[in-house]
Design a protein around this motif. Structure first.
Motif, PDB file in Angstrom:
ATOM      1  N   PHE A  47       0.843  -1.197   0.000  1.00 57.44           N
ATOM      2  CA  PHE A  47       0.000   0.000   0.000  1.00 57.44           C
ATOM      3  C   PHE A  47       0.876   1.244   0.000  1.00 57.44           C
ATOM      4  O   PHE A  47       1.915   1.291   0.667  1.00 57.44           O
ATOM      5  N   VAL A  48       0.432   2.272  -0.736  1.00 52.96           N
ATOM      6  CA  VAL A  48       1.144   3.547  -0.771  1.00 52.96           C
ATOM      7  C   VAL A  48       0.318   4.667  -0.129  1.00 52.96           C
ATOM      8  O   VAL A  48       0.762   5.308   0.823  1.00 52.96           O
ATOM      9  N   ALA A  49      -0.878   4.909  -0.673  1.00 47.45           N
ATOM     10  CA  ALA A  49      -1.695   6.022  -0.192  1.00 47.45           C
ATOM     11  C   ALA A  49      -3.123   5.833  -0.675  1.00 47.45           C
ATOM     12  O   ALA A  49      -3.368   5.113  -1.652  1.00 47.45           O
ATOM     13  N   ALA A  50      -4.057   6.508   0.014  1.00 48.72           N
ATOM     14  CA  ALA A  50      -5.453   6.473  -0.397  1.00 48.72           C
ATOM     15  C   ALA A  50      -6.126   7.779  -0.012  1.00 48.72           C
ATOM     16  O   ALA A  50      -5.696   8.463   0.934  1.00 48.72           O
ATOM     17  N   VAL A  51      -7.189   8.086  -0.734  1.00 45.52           N
ATOM     18  CA  VAL A  51      -7.946   9.312  -0.484  1.00 45.52           C
ATOM     19  C   VAL A  51      -9.430   8.958  -0.446  1.00 45.52           C
ATOM     20  O   VAL A  51      -9.915   8.130  -1.224  1.00 45.52           O
ATOM     21  N   GLY A  52     -10.153   9.578   0.484  1.00 43.03           N
ATOM     22  CA  GLY A  52     -11.564   9.315   0.631  1.00 43.03           C
ATOM     23  C   GLY A  52     -12.392   9.909  -0.494  1.00 43.03           C
ATOM     24  O   GLY A  52     -11.886  10.625  -1.362  1.00 43.03           O
ATOM     25  N   GLN A  53     -13.692   9.596  -0.446  1.00 41.85           N
ATOM     26  CA  GLN A  53     -14.576   9.949  -1.550  1.00 41.85           C
ATOM     27  C   GLN A  53     -14.602  11.455  -1.837  1.00 41.85           C
ATOM     28  O   GLN A  53     -14.680  11.866  -3.001  1.00 41.85           O
ATOM     29  N   ARG A  54     -14.542  12.257  -0.803  1.00 36.74           N
ATOM     30  CA  ARG A  54     -14.634  13.707  -0.991  1.00 36.74           C
ATOM     31  C   ARG A  54     -13.272  14.377  -1.148  1.00 36.74           C
ATOM     32  O   ARG A  54     -13.212  15.569  -1.454  1.00 36.74           O
ATOM     33  N   GLY A  55     -12.217  13.625  -0.891  1.00 40.06           N
ATOM     34  CA  GLY A  55     -10.874  14.172  -1.046  1.00 40.06           C
ATOM     35  C   GLY A  55     -10.315  14.829   0.193  1.00 40.06           C
ATOM     36  O   GLY A  55      -9.164  15.274   0.187  1.00 40.06           O
ATOM     37  N   SER A  56     -11.080  14.855   1.258  1.00 38.58           N
ATOM     38  CA  SER A  56     -10.625  15.550   2.457  1.00 38.58           C
ATOM     39  C   SER A  56      -9.861  14.649   3.423  1.00 38.58           C
ATOM     40  O   SER A  56      -9.166  15.133   4.319  1.00 38.58           O
ATOM     41  N   SER A  57      -9.983  13.358   3.259  1.00 41.70           N
ATOM     42  CA  SER A  57      -9.298  12.401   4.127  1.00 41.70           C
ATOM     43  C   SER A  57      -8.284  11.598   3.328  1.00 41.70           C
ATOM     44  O   SER A  57      -8.572  11.158   2.213  1.00 41.70           O
ATOM     45  N   THR A  58      -7.113  11.409   3.914  1.00 37.62           N
ATOM     46  CA  THR A  58      -6.052  10.653   3.248  1.00 37.62           C
ATOM     47  C   THR A  58      -5.339   9.762   4.253  1.00 37.62           C
ATOM     48  O   THR A  58      -5.327  10.043   5.461  1.00 37.62           O
ATOM     49  N   ILE A  59      -4.735   8.700   3.754  1.00 36.85           N
ATOM     50  CA  ILE A  59      -3.870   7.843   4.551  1.00 36.85           C
ATOM     51  C   ILE A  59      -2.636   7.506   3.721  1.00 36.85           C
ATOM     52  O   ILE A  59      -2.701   7.485   2.486  1.00 36.85           O
ATOM     53  N   TYR A  60      -1.517   7.255   4.408  1.00 38.39           N
ATOM     54  CA  TYR A  60      -0.255   7.007   3.730  1.00 38.39           C
ATOM     55  C   TYR A  60       0.506   5.879   4.413  1.00 38.39           C
ATOM     56  O   TYR A  60       0.430   5.699   5.633  1.00 38.39           O
ATOM     57  N   ALA A  61       1.290   5.180   3.620  1.00 35.44           N
ATOM     58  CA  ALA A  61       2.262   4.266   4.193  1.00 35.44           C
ATOM     59  C   ALA A  61       3.359   5.084   4.870  1.00 35.44           C
ATOM     60  O   ALA A  61       3.692   6.185   4.411  1.00 35.44           O
ATOM     61  N   ASN A  62       3.918   4.554   5.927  1.00 32.03           N
ATOM     62  CA  ASN A  62       4.967   5.281   6.656  1.00 32.03           C
ATOM     63  C   ASN A  62       6.153   5.606   5.754  1.00 32.03           C
ATOM     64  O   ASN A  62       6.809   6.636   5.922  1.00 32.03           O
ATOM     65  N   SER A  63       6.422   4.725   4.803  1.00 33.08           N
ATOM     66  CA  SER A  63       7.594   4.887   3.936  1.00 33.08           C
ATOM     67  C   SER A  63       7.490   6.085   3.000  1.00 33.08           C
ATOM     68  O   SER A  63       8.518   6.542   2.467  1.00 33.08           O
ATOM     69  N   VAL A  64       6.285   6.600   2.781  1.00 33.69           N
ATOM     70  CA  VAL A  64       6.121   7.718   1.846  1.00 33.69           C
ATOM     71  C   VAL A  64       5.574   8.964   2.528  1.00 33.69           C
ATOM     72  O   VAL A  64       5.487  10.026   1.893  1.00 33.69           O
ATOM     73  N   LYS A  65       5.225   8.862   3.785  1.00 34.94           N
ATOM     74  CA  LYS A  65       4.623   9.986   4.498  1.00 34.94           C
ATOM     75  C   LYS A  65       5.589  11.172   4.503  1.00 34.94           C
ATOM     76  O   LYS A  65       6.776  11.026   4.786  1.00 34.94           O
ATOM     77  N   GLY A  66       5.063  12.339   4.153  1.00 31.82           N
ATOM     78  CA  GLY A  66       5.882  13.544   4.105  1.00 31.82           C
ATOM     79  C   GLY A  66       6.541  13.787   2.761  1.00 31.82           C
ATOM     80  O   GLY A  66       7.060  14.878   2.496  1.00 31.82           O
ATOM     81  N   ARG A  67       6.532  12.768   1.889  1.00 33.17           N
ATOM     82  CA  ARG A  67       7.129  12.917   0.553  1.00 33.17           C
ATOM     83  C   ARG A  67       6.078  12.832  -0.553  1.00 33.17           C
ATOM     84  O   ARG A  67       6.218  13.476  -1.590  1.00 33.17           O
ATOM     85  N   PHE A  68       5.057  12.016  -0.339  1.00 36.50           N
ATOM     86  CA  PHE A  68       4.013  11.819  -1.343  1.00 36.50           C
ATOM     87  C   PHE A  68       2.725  12.492  -0.891  1.00 36.50           C
ATOM     88  O   PHE A  68       2.428  12.530   0.308  1.00 36.50           O
ATOM     89  N   THR A  69       1.946  12.976  -1.859  1.00 38.74           N
ATOM     90  CA  THR A  69       0.640  13.567  -1.585  1.00 38.74           C
ATOM     91  C   THR A  69      -0.376  12.999  -2.561  1.00 38.74           C
ATOM     92  O   THR A  69      -0.186  13.090  -3.783  1.00 38.74           O
ATOM     93  N   VAL A  70      -1.439  12.420  -2.016  1.00 38.60           N
ATOM     94  CA  VAL A  70      -2.518  11.890  -2.845  1.00 38.60           C
ATOM     95  C   VAL A  70      -3.665  12.893  -2.855  1.00 38.60           C
ATOM     96  O   VAL A  70      -3.962  13.523  -1.830  1.00 38.60           O
ATOM     97  N   SER A  71      -4.294  13.040  -4.010  1.00 42.05           N
ATOM     98  CA  SER A  71      -5.422  13.965  -4.140  1.00 42.05           C
ATOM     99  C   SER A  71      -6.333  13.469  -5.255  1.00 42.05           C
ATOM    100  O   SER A  71      -5.999  12.530  -5.977  1.00 42.05           O
TER     101      SER A  71
END
Length: 127
Positions: A47-71
């Motif tokens: 897993f890398v990252a995911a974004v909720g239906q409205r785009g306001s909620s996101t989750i990230y793998a620890n390995s990419v947190k702070g470097r990757f942004t999902v939108s």
């Protein structure tokens, strides 16, 4: 027919940036949480990252947190992954997924329960 089509992969040097896109069709995009998984050569999918239906909620793998942004842009039925400060260990095929799941679901950790998968786009980070 549902299609998820990834684009934006390529070759980049360590420390560089890439922006992946996932264009969706054949589904009501705003009903789905969207995410990214990756699989490096000889390794298991993760897993890398995911974004909720409205785009306001996101989750990230620890390995990419702070470097990757999902939108996502629900008006364009498209999800994005902005990848900065890339490292050689980020080299992988990146897959887009759509899921009728809450971001709280444990399925995001394993990739089970995803409704649709794209075919992937290759990201190669050279050292």
């Amino acid at each position: 027919q549902v299609q998820l089509v990834e684009s934006g992969g390529g070759l980049v040097q360590t420390g560089g940036s890439l922006r992946l896109s996932c264009a969706a069709s054949g589904l009501t995009f705003s009903n789905y949480a969207m995410g990214w998984f990756r699989q490096a050569p000889g390794k298991e999918r993760e897993f890398v990252a995911a974004v909720g239906q409205r785009g306001s909620s996101t989750i990230y793998a620890n390995s990419v947190k702070g470097r990757f942004t999902v939108s996502r842009d629900n008006a364009k039925d498209t999800m994005y992954l902005q990848m900065n400060s890339l490292k050689p260990e980020d080299t992988a095929v990146y897959y887009c997924v759509a899921a009728l799941l809450s971001l709280l679901s444990n399925d995001w950790a394993t990739g089970t329960g995803m409704d649709y998968w794209g075919k992937g786009t290759l990201v190669t980070v050279s050292s």
